[in-house]
Design a protein around this motif. Structure first.
Motif, PDB file in Angstrom:
ATOM      1  N   UNK A 354      -5.573 -11.544 -14.164  1.00 16.93           N
ATOM      2  CA  UNK A 354      -6.425 -11.441 -13.342  1.00 16.93           C
ATOM      3  C   UNK A 354      -7.057 -12.720 -12.584  1.00 16.93           C
ATOM      4  N   UNK A 355      -6.690 -13.695 -13.122  1.00 12.04           N
ATOM      5  CA  UNK A 355      -7.265 -15.090 -12.785  1.00 12.04           C
ATOM      6  C   UNK A 355      -6.262 -15.553 -11.595  1.00 12.04           C
ATOM      7  N   UNK A 356      -6.917 -15.824 -10.311  1.00 16.96           N
ATOM      8  CA  UNK A 356      -6.301 -16.459  -9.338  1.00 16.96           C
ATOM      9  C   UNK A 356      -7.023 -17.775  -8.830  1.00 16.96           C
ATOM     10  N   UNK A 357      -6.080 -18.525  -7.957  1.00 17.17           N
ATOM     11  CA  UNK A 357      -6.606 -19.720  -7.765  1.00 17.17           C
ATOM     12  C   UNK A 357      -6.019 -20.173  -6.361  1.00 17.17           C
ATOM     13  N   UNK A 358      -6.714 -20.814  -5.385  1.00 21.41           N
ATOM     14  CA  UNK A 358      -5.993 -21.358  -4.284  1.00 21.41           C
ATOM     15  C   UNK A 358      -6.769 -22.969  -3.986  1.00 21.41           C
ATOM     16  N   UNK A 359      -5.912 -23.823  -3.468  1.00 20.00           N
ATOM     17  CA  UNK A 359      -6.368 -25.249  -3.031  1.00 20.00           C
ATOM     18  C   UNK A 359      -6.409 -25.275  -1.599  1.00 20.00           C
ATOM     19  N   UNK A 360      -7.403 -26.343  -1.274  1.00  9.40           N
ATOM     20  CA  UNK A 360      -7.732 -26.646   0.387  1.00  9.40           C
ATOM     21  C   UNK A 360      -7.926 -28.265   0.258  1.00  9.40           C
ATOM     22  N   UNK A 361      -7.765 -28.630   1.449  1.00 10.46           N
ATOM     23  CA  UNK A 361      -8.250 -29.915   1.730  1.00 10.46           C
ATOM     24  C   UNK A 361      -9.714 -29.817   2.042  1.00 10.46           C
ATOM     25  N   UNK A 362     -10.286 -31.283   1.667  1.00 12.17           N
ATOM     26  CA  UNK A 362     -11.547 -31.251   1.920  1.00 12.17           C
ATOM     27  C   UNK A 362     -11.724 -32.438   2.987  1.00 12.17           C
ATOM     28  N   UNK A 363     -12.993 -32.683   3.595  1.00 14.73           N
ATOM     29  CA  UNK A 363     -13.139 -33.555   4.795  1.00 14.73           C
ATOM     30  C   UNK A 363     -13.167 -34.985   4.161  1.00 14.73           C
ATOM     31  N   UNK A 364     -12.908 -35.888   5.129  1.00 14.57           N
ATOM     32  CA  UNK A 364     -12.742 -37.465   4.607  1.00 14.57           C
ATOM     33  C   UNK A 364     -14.187 -37.846   4.032  1.00 14.57           C
ATOM     34  N   UNK A 396      -7.810 -39.536  -4.111  1.00 14.96           N
ATOM     35  CA  UNK A 396      -8.169 -38.581  -3.372  1.00 14.96           C
ATOM     36  C   UNK A 396      -8.726 -37.278  -4.062  1.00 14.96           C
ATOM     37  N   UNK A 397      -9.303 -36.308  -3.183  1.00 19.38           N
ATOM     38  CA  UNK A 397     -10.190 -35.386  -3.660  1.00 19.38           C
ATOM     39  C   UNK A 397      -9.529 -33.962  -2.866  1.00 19.38           C
ATOM     40  N   UNK A 398      -9.536 -32.804  -3.547  1.00 18.72           N
ATOM     41  CA  UNK A 398      -9.314 -31.553  -2.958  1.00 18.72           C
ATOM     42  C   UNK A 398     -10.159 -30.565  -3.782  1.00 18.72           C
ATOM     43  N   UNK A 399     -10.046 -29.375  -3.065  1.00 17.92           N
ATOM     44  CA  UNK A 399     -11.025 -28.193  -3.597  1.00 17.92           C
ATOM     45  C   UNK A 399     -10.073 -27.104  -4.223  1.00 17.92           C
ATOM     46  N   UNK A 400     -10.633 -26.684  -5.525  1.00 15.03           N
ATOM     47  CA  UNK A 400      -9.693 -25.682  -6.204  1.00 15.03           C
ATOM     48  C   UNK A 400     -10.733 -24.451  -6.292  1.00 15.03           C
ATOM     49  N   UNK A 401     -10.575 -23.320  -5.878  1.00 15.50           N
ATOM     50  CA  UNK A 401     -11.183 -22.090  -6.023  1.00 15.50           C
ATOM     51  C   UNK A 401     -10.557 -21.308  -7.031  1.00 15.50           C
ATOM     52  N   UNK A 402     -11.311 -20.790  -8.170  1.00 12.81           N
ATOM     53  CA  UNK A 402     -10.822 -19.959  -9.142  1.00 12.81           C
ATOM     54  C   UNK A 402     -11.539 -18.846  -9.124  1.00 12.81           C
TER      55      UNK A 402
END
Length: 513
Positions: A354-364, A396-402
């Motif tokens: 049931x655990x799901x995750x998605x990653x996306x770019x963050x602004x500079x 660098x940095x990215x956003x991970x939503x879980x």
């Protein structure tokens, strides 16, 4: 347990230009009191007799009241008329003001030699508890005329990841000048050549100052040769005025990165004030019963009259154990990046059902803010999971939503990136805790364009987190024993003796080259 080291952040001069005026003005008393309240203590010079027998022999007066733990000489700093003869009393000792009592009675001082008014400083002596007083503490009248050159030292616990480059672990024994006494030459240079023990960022330097009013210019050179401290490339310059008598730390406006095994130098241009003390170079050397463990190597310390032609301090001073008292402080290298990380596909999750995750770019802009916060915590050694002696380059940095509902426990993720990454050391991810209490670093693996890592507890870090990718590499080689780095001749709380108290009879006069 290893002894805790302290580093001197700053120092504040409390004297006027030599001795305090007597009686002390209320403004001066308030300034000293405020300094003691804020920093805990103030170091001052004083002319101190060891006992009443000595004072009776020299000035025919008692200066101690053993019963009331008090001290007052009735002397002035400088010339005094003693039984028709002029006798000069300067400074022969350093003590520490730790408090005061405005109502301490003048009657508590030695009979036959009282001050005119009430009030006294509470003093901690440096001769130990067996010397006398109350375990080494005693009172000194506000009217004591030999008090001089007060200095307050602002110290902090030294970072465990900081390296000290130095050749003077025992501290200064003497002041040196290239020129004969009475010379009008106001400018002299002193320098040390160091070999970087690892990839370090030189952030500050420290040295000793004989009196207020001198000017200093500090230069750092990279990639130096073995025979001159100015043989490399100039990397940083900073001017320092208002330095206090004693030990001073000067932060570089432009920190300098030095590579492991390369030579770098610290060069100080000292300009003595007109009519001032003409011996600006602090030197450690072997002196029996004082600094008998001192040692030196040729090619380490240098002096010059013009800043171009330098002479080894061993030859100039005429002592095989002579070293320049000049330190450099190396911090770990923490570097941000302008790279924007671009996640390029679905995130693979190894976690409870049931655990799901998605990653996306963050602004500079957001990436810069996050990296600044991470670097600040790295400098303060507050990122759990990364040792203080590591160099860290941010990638660098990215956003991970879980999405994990109420499910906790460990989980691992694999995030693909279109942005290519390379690592000189080991890849890590630095993740903020969900409750805002700090950052935790976890080791990662980078393969075929994807970054894999795990966390210890989903509830501690997610739902959404801005994750910093870091390259963590070794930076701290073991400090060589007796060498140029490690140790800590850094100031301790309460401050030690003023360097002005080194007997002037020890001054080594130079020769014109």
């Amino acid at each position: 347990m290893a002894p805790r080291r302290y580093k001197l952040n700053n120092a504040f001069y409390l004297g006027s230009d030599g001795n305090f005026e007597v009686p002390l003005s209320q403004d001066r008393r308030d300034m000293i009191k405020g300094a003691v309240m804020e920093y805990g203590a103030a170091s001052v010079g004083i002319y101190q007799f060891r006992d009443n027998g000595e004072s009776q022999k020299i000035i025919s007066k008692d200066v101690f009241s053993d019963e009331k733990l008090s001290y007052y000489t009735g002397l002035q700093y400088g010339d005094n008329d003693i039984n028709g003869s002029t006798v000069t009393f300067g400074t022969n000792h350093a003590v520490t003001i730790v408090g005061w009592d405005d109502n301490y009675p003048k009657e508590n001082f030695a009979a036959g030699n009282p001050p005119q008014g009430d009030g006294a400083w509470i003093i901690r002596n440096s001769w130990g508890a067996d010397w006398g007083g109350d375990g080494g503490y005693f009172y000194v009248s506000y009217e004591e005329g030999t008090l001089c050159d007060g200095v307050v030292y602002d110290t902090a616990a030294a970072r465990s990841g900081e390296r000290v480059y130095q050749y003077d672990p025992l501290g200064p024994v003497n002041w040196y000048s290239l020129y004969e006494n009475g010379s009008t030459e106001p400018v002299q240079y002193f320098a040390n050549l160091f070999t970087a023990a690892a990839d370090d960022r030189i952030s500050s330097v420290a040295f000793y100052v004989p009196e207020p009013g001198n000017g200093y210019e500090i230069k750092i050179y990279q990639n130096c040769g073995a025979n001159s401290p100015v043989s490399g490339s100039l990397a940083s310059t900073v001017s320092a005025v208002g330095l206090v008598p004693g030990y001073n730390t000067v932060a570089l406006k432009t920190p300098v990165d030095v590579a492991n095994g390369t030579r770098f130098s610290v060069v100080v241009k000292a300009t003595t004030k007109e009519g001032g003390y003409p011996y600006p170079v602090p030197v450690e050397y072997r002196l029996e019963n004082y600094s008998k463990a001192a040692s030196a190597n040729r090619g380490d310390g240098w002096v010059s009259g013009d800043g171009v032609n330098f002479q080894d301090i061993i030859d100039a001073y005429g002592d095989e154990t002579a070293s320049i008292c000049l330190k450099a402080f190396g911090e770990r290298q923490h570097n941000p990046t302008d790279t924007v990380l671009e996640p390029s596909g679905p995130v693979t999750v190894d976690a409870p059902e049931g655990v799901m995750a998605s990653a996306e770019e963050v602004s500079a802009e957001d990436s810069t803010k996050v990296q600044q916060a991470v670097i600040a915590e790295l400098k303060d050694e507050n990122v759990k999971g990364i040792a203080a002696d590591k160099n860290v380059a941010l990638k660098g940095v990215f956003a991970l939503t879980v999405s994990h509902g109420n499910t906790g426990g460990a989980a691992s993720f694999t995030v693909p990136f279109s942005t290519p990454l390379s690592f000189a050391g080991e890849p890590y991810v630095i993740i903020p805790k969900k409750d805002g209490s700090g950052f935790v670093a976890f080791p990662a693996k980078y393969s075929a364009g994807s970054l894999s890592f795990g966390v210890s507890d989903l509830n501690e870090f997610f739902s959404t987190a801005e994750i910093t990718v870091a390259d963590v590499r070794e930076s701290a080689a073991p400090a060589p024993s007796g060498g140029s780095s490690g140790g800590g001749c850094a100031a301790g709380l309460g401050a030690a003796a003023l360097i002005l108290l080194i007997p002037l009879t020890l001054v080594r006069r130079g020769r014109r080259s």
